[in-house]
Design an enzyme around this catalytic site. Sequence first.
Site, PDB file in Angstrom:
ATOM      1  N   ASP A  17      67.468  -3.305  15.219  1.00 14.89           N
ATOM      2  CA  ASP A  17      68.159  -4.336  15.980  1.00 14.89           C
ATOM      3  C   ASP A  17      68.801  -5.301  15.003  1.00 14.89           C
ATOM      4  O   ASP A  17      68.895  -5.022  13.805  1.00 14.89           O
ATOM      5  CB  ASP A  17      67.211  -5.032  16.959  1.00 14.89           C
ATOM      6  N   ARG A  61      63.824 -13.426  26.587  1.00 14.24           N
ATOM      7  CA  ARG A  61      64.238 -14.106  25.355  1.00 14.24           C
ATOM      8  C   ARG A  61      65.710 -14.476  25.457  1.00 14.24           C
ATOM      9  O   ARG A  61      66.583 -13.610  25.406  1.00 14.24           O
ATOM     10  CB  ARG A  61      64.011 -13.224  24.126  1.00 14.24           C
TER      11      ARG A  61
END
Length: 535
Positions: A451, A171
């Site tokens: 996160d 990603r």
Amino acid sequence: MTMADSGMAMPGPVQLSVAIDDAEQRDLLSPDALALLAEVHRRFDPRRQELLAARRERQARFDAGELPDFRADTRAIREDDWRVASLPDALVDRRVEITGPVERKMVINALNSGARVFMADFEDSSSPRLDNMLAGQVNLRDAVRGTIEYTAPNGKHYALNESGLATLIVRPRGWHLDEAHVRVDGQPIAGGLFDAALFVLLNGSELHHHSRGPYLYLPKLQCMEEAQLWEEVLAFLEVRTGLPIGAIKVTVLIETLPAVFEMDEILHALRCRIVGLNCGRWDYIFSYLKTFRAHPDRVLPERGQVGMDQPFLKAYSELLIQTCHRRGAHAMGGMAAQIPISGDDAANEKAIERVRADKLREVRAGHDGTWVAHPALIPVALEIFDKYMPAPNQHHVPRDDVRADRDALIAPCRGTITQAGFNNNVEVCVRYMAAWLDGQGCVPIHHLMEDAATAEIARAQLWQWLHHEGQHLDDGTPVDFTLFDRALLALPSRLGDRALLPGGSRIDEAIALLDRLTHADTMADFLTLEAYPDL
């Protein structure tokens, strides 16, 4: 400082604003790599800037009262019969995926974990210091070639298994993020262009030779035009690196509210290389909060009450399944953020049971796979998907019963705000940002792997609750800045010994940042953008 100052040749005006001390990291930025980065920037950054301006204009319309909806000008794409290209063998079965930062030990453990896929994350799980980003590229280069090893300070040695490795998907950073320390013609290169171009240059041929990629997960898209830009970038990278057109396969995270209204269009724009869409539910909740930041009738309750059983999230996930299966693409489920609770078997089993229930919901709904944040959850998710999904995927489940119209997709959910929930948002945001500023992008807090997405929810909810009148805790206490200021003042004593916390030395900076952003008249678009200059 220029590359010449580091003893390296410079193909034109590419500058670094920080020194690179590690020789392996410096070697990544070869003359060929710098030339590619310069060309990618010059070709595609003007269009990126136009699309970011379009995002700002779209948000201004939402702030003025407009509601997101399906586009009239793309109705033909939604109504026509077409399918994406066939899936590569390595991505036909993706029943359990694990994600995490691009740290060396994490890369080894994730590839060895027994998951079908490892998503190596340069975005929400990583703190985007340039040394972190380059170290991640070194780690992935070594992993692709099977040479990656790591010896921990305690002497424990880590290396790849001989077989059964997860498929690697990377990603890159989203379109909104710059790599401020790498400049072309005086302007920062896009973080996503930097990440994707380097990864494909370093690993594309090797992965393609072994029929393992290169594969990417594309984050934070809001519309088909942003997907089309990625299509043009990836085709360009294929030409420049000698890969066949369509060799780079992608999965797109549907993690913004505007994107849910353009899923067909995003699939269509990337139809020669896309293999699926993913329910990036934490960022999706954050995007709902941000999209409706000026809408007092769409205030959400505390995070723990905003589950996938809420109507607007249920409609989103089921529409994604219906859309993907109609087009021959995977519909990937969302993240289980729980981590094992040591020393408390009862609490641990309760947490695992929540994971089982979530994965059972996903597989019964028709998802083709799911995400976990911790290796201990892989057997839990695998057991559920193996039992209820004996085939490699569920493309045969059309979900023709789904009727997710505009109103269903944006319906607010009702609930409460507790004192504990309010304080937890303050704590999660501060602790996460302190760790992020200190170079760590994935932080365990209260048995959840937090996160950037979950920190964004915490920060956005605080702003929303405090800037719309009439919000109260469930005990009747007004939610106001007095309550917020008290929570901030009390936080340091609640945290205890800072030396034991990730980023403990930067707690005060994180408190000041949250205080500034929460008092601001307008909710900032991204916490990480606001904090990036302090990184």
